[in-house]
Design an enzyme around this catalytic site. Sequence first.
Site, PDB file in Angstrom:
ATOM      1  N   ASP A 229       0.833  -1.197   0.000  1.00 40.60           N
ATOM      2  CA  ASP A 229       0.000   0.000   0.000  1.00 40.60           C
ATOM      3  C   ASP A 229       0.875   1.258   0.000  1.00 40.60           C
ATOM      4  OD1 ASP A 229      -2.830   0.924   0.396  1.00 40.60           O
ATOM      5  OD2 ASP A 229      -1.938   1.882   2.137  1.00 40.60           O
ATOM      6  N   GLU A 278      14.279 -15.446   0.398  1.00 47.85           N
ATOM      7  CA  GLU A 278      14.600 -16.533   1.330  1.00 47.85           C
ATOM      8  C   GLU A 278      13.506 -17.597   1.334  1.00 47.85           C
ATOM      9  OE1 GLU A 278      15.204 -15.248   5.367  1.00 47.85           O
ATOM     10  OE2 GLU A 278      16.255 -13.459   4.678  1.00 47.85           O
TER      11      GLU A 278
HETATM   12  C1  GLC Z   1      -4.069   3.056  -0.732  1.00 46.94           C
HETATM   13  C2  GLC Z   1      -5.303   2.181  -0.640  1.00 46.94           C
HETATM   14  C3  GLC Z   1      -6.454   3.035  -0.223  1.00 46.94           C
HETATM   15  C4  GLC Z   1      -6.161   3.608   1.144  1.00 46.94           C
HETATM   16  C5  GLC Z   1      -4.834   4.368   1.145  1.00 46.94           C
HETATM   17  C6  GLC Z   1      -4.363   4.628   2.537  1.00 46.94           C
HETATM   18  O1  GLC Z   1      -4.166   4.002  -1.714  1.00 46.94           O
HETATM   19  O2  GLC Z   1      -5.509   1.527  -1.852  1.00 46.94           O
HETATM   20  O3  GLC Z   1      -7.654   2.328  -0.204  1.00 46.94           O
HETATM   21  O4  GLC Z   1      -7.187   4.485   1.516  1.00 46.94           O
HETATM   22  O5  GLC Z   1      -3.819   3.633   0.512  1.00 46.94           O
HETATM   23  O6  GLC Z   1      -3.948   3.447   3.143  1.00 46.94           O
END
Ligand code: GLC
Length: 577
Positions: A229, A278
């Site tokens: 993310d 790993e």
């Molecule tokens: C990314 C995710 C989104 C979230 C953001 C903060 O963009 O896809 O859904 O709100 O990160 O974590």
Amino acid sequence: MRTRVRWLMTVNVAGMSGGPSSSQTPWWRNAVIYQVYPRSWADADGDGIGDLPGITARLDHLAALGVDAVWLSPFYTSPQHDAGYDVADFRDVDPIFGTLEDADALVARAHDLGLRIVVDIVPNHTSNAHVWFQAALASPPGSPERARYLFREGRGEHGDQPPNNWQSMFGGPAWTRIAESDGTPGQWYLHLFDTSQPDLDWTNPEVHDELDDVLRFWLDRGVDGFRIDVAHGLVKAEGLPDGPAEFDSANEPTALQPMFDQPGVHDVYRRWRRLVEEYGVPGEDRDRILCAEAWVLPLESLAKYVRPDELHQSFNFAFLMTPWLPDDLRASIDEGLAAVAEVGAPQTWVLSNHDVVRHATRLGYPQQPGHLRIEGIGADDPQPDTALGLRRARAATALMLALPGSAYLYQGEELGLPEATQLPDEARQDPTWERSGHTSRGRDGCRVPIPWEADLPSYGFGPSGASWLPQPEAYRELAADRQDGVDGSTLELYRALLRLRRERGLGRGTLTWTDGYGPDVLALEIASDVGPTLVLTNLGPEPVPVPDHLEVAVVSGPLTADGAVPTDTTAWLLSGT
Ligand code: GLC
């Protein structure tokens, strides 16, 4: 202490084949990966929110669809202020989704079905309910507890101005001031997203060690990879400098964003690549993978994330944002392939996910560069042409699934689901709606629970009829059971595309543009070790006749009465026998 439970080695991987060349081609280079958004896929316990047992019970749908792997959005312990992207405990399952045992059962069932599991890792921030952030609040400025996050003094005589001019991606300032333990106004902390999502400080070695350990925790439980993310956000420009005046963090070119795509982020991913390697099992095609969610342009900068010693994949959002226009699509595909060729990586194509308007709706609007409907739509906004959108979406998917590389699908697109564009504003749960002062509708419209059985309450989403977002009436006819086995349905189209993609080795093929069909037609030949496949996407007004020596193997919509490929339709053609 960490226990390295290598029980994964005993699961059935026999079904995990990537086609004839799978022994030479690592699975992820041409995999089709299906995103499950756990809140909205299937609800086993009837509370109106999807859960892990619900997912496990319906994994057969994905095996029958023909995908290679499943990416699960976060299901970890979380107050759910950003639908689980605000993680309070990276090593546990939120009770609304189930338990760790449920996660193990899901992974085991998926592996039995020949499906790999990719989980989400959220390294840019934690929830404000995370023990680290609670400890930071309880500790004084300058303490090691505060040093895991980005706490700073405010500007101005009384420190009552934020430390810089960065804004949150969800609207409003990216800084919130806390009260110190004696109740006086104190330091500010950075949150690129909601106030409940404080950013971690990736200059702190403790943060690196902790996230390494989290990766190992899930690898030891048998997962096959991670979707990272906000992968471009971990490392901020030194000194946290202001952006340009009148700066709108969310809408600037990457090069002007001091919070994104800083060179130091690549060191993190080199370390992670060594870590996941790993866990690979040499000779058994058991690579564990890392896929970046990085909204980075130009594509040459994005390609740096997939250099050989970094991540395996990075979503190509430039393709997702390309309008349905022939020259733009041609250029986008060429640029996408050229950028990754430079670093020897496959391209990672995607058209929909949980953050953008579904492509069946996006493409139902007039198409012009720079005017895409990516952000949420409300009942008082112009509404899409649903039939046109679906027709183009099917053609777009058929084009995407022919392209060399890997592709991600978003849950429900195989049913042709449109965005819910008429949700009542009171039902909205995405923090974007509140934080933008009700100017940006946010992402709830693509997160509405999936219709499985048309005649059941909540269209079979769960046993109680409850659904955390209301489902549009239009979802009834699109329920999976209404499409199963029905010739020409979107579900059967996706199944056919995925079957043929595998048989023809399209994901591991090479692309050559073919002339002779006019400027409004994308004509591409994909050559693999199995032979050539001609793909025609007709974006012009006139039907395109199928050349005499070729036969239509799969087509995204009905052919004309005399067998030609009509407007907004993609056909895959093979030599006749
Ligand atoms: C990314 C995710 C989104 C979230 C953001 C903060 O963009 O896809 O859904 O709100 O990160 O974590």
